[in-house]
Design a protein around this motif. Structure first.
Motif, PDB file in Angstrom:
ATOM      1  N   PRO A 192       1.834   0.942  13.991  1.00 30.38           N
ATOM      2  CA  PRO A 192       2.029   0.736  12.556  1.00 30.38           C
ATOM      3  C   PRO A 192       0.835   1.238  11.752  1.00 30.38           C
ATOM      4  O   PRO A 192      -0.302   1.259  12.242  1.00 30.38           O
ATOM      5  CB  PRO A 192       2.174  -0.785  12.428  1.00 30.38           C
ATOM      6  N   ASP A 212      -1.139   0.814   7.931  1.00 25.85           N
ATOM      7  CA  ASP A 212      -1.274  -0.031   6.745  1.00 25.85           C
ATOM      8  C   ASP A 212      -1.284   0.854   5.503  1.00 25.85           C
ATOM      9  O   ASP A 212      -2.181   1.680   5.327  1.00 25.85           O
ATOM     10  CB  ASP A 212      -2.567  -0.851   6.822  1.00 25.85           C
ATOM     11  N   TYR A 213      -0.286   0.663   4.656  1.00 17.39           N
ATOM     12  CA  TYR A 213      -0.142   1.451   3.442  1.00 17.39           C
ATOM     13  C   TYR A 213      -0.420   0.594   2.212  1.00 17.39           C
ATOM     14  O   TYR A 213      -0.088  -0.600   2.171  1.00 17.39           O
ATOM     15  CB  TYR A 213       1.285   1.983   3.299  1.00 17.39           C
ATOM     16  N   ARG A 269       1.780  -3.811  -0.631  1.00 19.71           N
ATOM     17  CA  ARG A 269       1.085  -3.613   0.639  1.00 19.71           C
ATOM     18  C   ARG A 269       2.150  -3.596   1.726  1.00 19.71           C
ATOM     19  O   ARG A 269       2.880  -4.574   1.917  1.00 19.71           O
ATOM     20  CB  ARG A 269       0.084  -4.740   0.891  1.00 19.71           C
ATOM     21  N   GLU A 270       2.270  -2.484   2.403  1.00 18.22           N
ATOM     22  CA  GLU A 270       3.292  -2.339   3.426  1.00 18.22           C
ATOM     23  C   GLU A 270       2.658  -1.920   4.745  1.00 18.22           C
ATOM     24  O   GLU A 270       1.697  -1.145   4.770  1.00 18.22           O
ATOM     25  CB  GLU A 270       4.329  -1.281   3.021  1.00 18.22           C
ATOM     26  N   ARG A 271       3.215  -2.436   5.814  1.00 21.20           N
ATOM     27  CA  ARG A 271       2.821  -2.025   7.152  1.00 21.20           C
ATOM     28  C   ARG A 271       4.052  -1.373   7.769  1.00 21.20           C
ATOM     29  O   ARG A 271       5.126  -1.985   7.846  1.00 21.20           O
ATOM     30  CB  ARG A 271       2.377  -3.231   7.968  1.00 21.20           C
ATOM     31  N   ARG A 322       9.468  -0.316   8.394  1.00 14.37           N
ATOM     32  CA  ARG A 322       8.477  -1.292   8.832  1.00 14.37           C
ATOM     33  C   ARG A 322       8.290  -1.251  10.345  1.00 14.37           C
ATOM     34  O   ARG A 322       9.053  -0.583  11.045  1.00 14.37           O
ATOM     35  CB  ARG A 322       8.884  -2.677   8.322  1.00 14.37           C
ATOM     36  N   PRO A 323       7.270  -1.943  10.886  1.00 15.70           N
ATOM     37  CA  PRO A 323       6.919  -1.786  12.298  1.00 15.70           C
ATOM     38  C   PRO A 323       8.102  -1.935  13.256  1.00 15.70           C
ATOM     39  O   PRO A 323       8.924  -2.849  13.130  1.00 15.70           O
ATOM     40  CB  PRO A 323       5.884  -2.882  12.522  1.00 15.70           C
TER      41      PRO A 323
END
Length: 300
Positions: free
Chosen positions: A183, A185-186, A196-198, A233-234
């Protein structure tokens, strides 16, 4: 029949690993047979062809026609620089996703040429494009999709490989990156709102597909004044392999791990990620992307 037009034709003889080398001359022949004045350009590399195209347009032109894949559309956008000269396209590349979005035939050269000649008889249509800016990189534009995740990592690895040639190089790069899947981290700022997105993939889409028909943003429209921001997402490797085939049908967006936002302005940040747009390398994040509603006139 419409009056004779002054047309600049930018040709990519190496499109689709050289299989498209006969398409360019055929397009030029058809345009001239239809009574148009054609300046045909073919250069050894992207930079030289871009410079030659800009110079030819500066001498005056009624249209720019590019022959190749999405990279040639990217060249056309840079050469036109937001002007009013319309862009025509005869696809002969590997992906051809802009042509797909415009409804241009992608597996039939004669049909694509006929569509171009017919489009020259009618007023050009308008579609959106998007600008890209970032520290230390030249300002750029795209018409299709900017990617900054797993797919961009695959592109980056494949472009660094000397062998094998063709699509098999991308298959090998994909398998290597799948083994390294992790993943990212964005930080996303969408029309001023921070997220905040992973995730393993972020695609900022003006068009529906990339990668030769992968419907990563199945609801994106070329003329709605918005960008679809798709976040995956992850996922573990097995889950990724399960969802990956669904991208070709666009059904992956029903998975709860896939989130789609819409925005006119996007800032994307992440460590160690290089973005690609229209199949071309743009540069490392962070980047700022802004839609340009109706900025490109197209012959389609």
């Amino acid at each position: 029949m419409s009056p004779s037009r002054r047309i600049v034709a930018a040709l990519n003889p190496s499109a689709s690993s050289g299989r498209g080398r006969l398409v360019g001359p055929r397009v030029v022949e058809a345009l001239r047979a239809a009574g148009h004045e054609v300046t045909a350009l073919a250069e050894a590399d992207f930079a030289a062809l871009l410079a030659a195209t800009r110079a030819a347009l500066a001498d005056g032109a009624d249209a720019l026609v590019v022959v190749g894949g999405d990279g040639m559309v990217h060249l056309g956008l840079l050469a036109l620089a937001g002007g009013e000269v319309p862009l025509g396209l005869v696809p002969s590349g590997t992906g051809n996703d802009v042509a797909r979005g415009l409804g241009i035939p992608i597996d039939d050269t004669e049909a694509a040429i006929a569509a171009l000649l017919a489009a020259l008889e009618h007023p050009a249509q308008r579609i959106d494009t998007a600008t890209i800016t970032g520290d230390g990189i030249p300002a750029s534009r795209f018409a299709c999709i900017l990617s900054a995740g797993f797919d961009a990592l695959v592109n980056e690895r494949a472009n660094g490989m000397r062998r094998p040639r063709g699509r098999s190089r991308y298959t090998i790069a994909l398998l290597v990156e799948l083994l390294r899947l992790r993943p990212i981290d964005y930080r996303l700022v969408l029309d001023g709102v921070e997220y905040r997105e992973r995730g393993v993939l972020v695609a900022i889409a003006n068009n529906r597909s990339f990668g030769g028909g992968m419907l990563v943003a199945p609801d994106a429209q070329l003329d709605d004044g918005l960008l679809d921001v798709v976040v995956v997402r992850p996922l573990g490797r097995l889950a990724f392999l399960r969802i990956y085939p669904r991208v070709f049908a666009g059904t992956h967006v029903s998975d709860p791990r896939v989130v789609v936002h819409r925005a006119a302005r996007v800032r994307i940040e992440a460590q160690g990620v290089v973005a690609y747009a229209d199949g071309e390398r743009i540069g490392p994040l962070p980047l700022d992307i802004a839609v340009e509603p109706g900025a490109l006139r197209v012959l389609a």
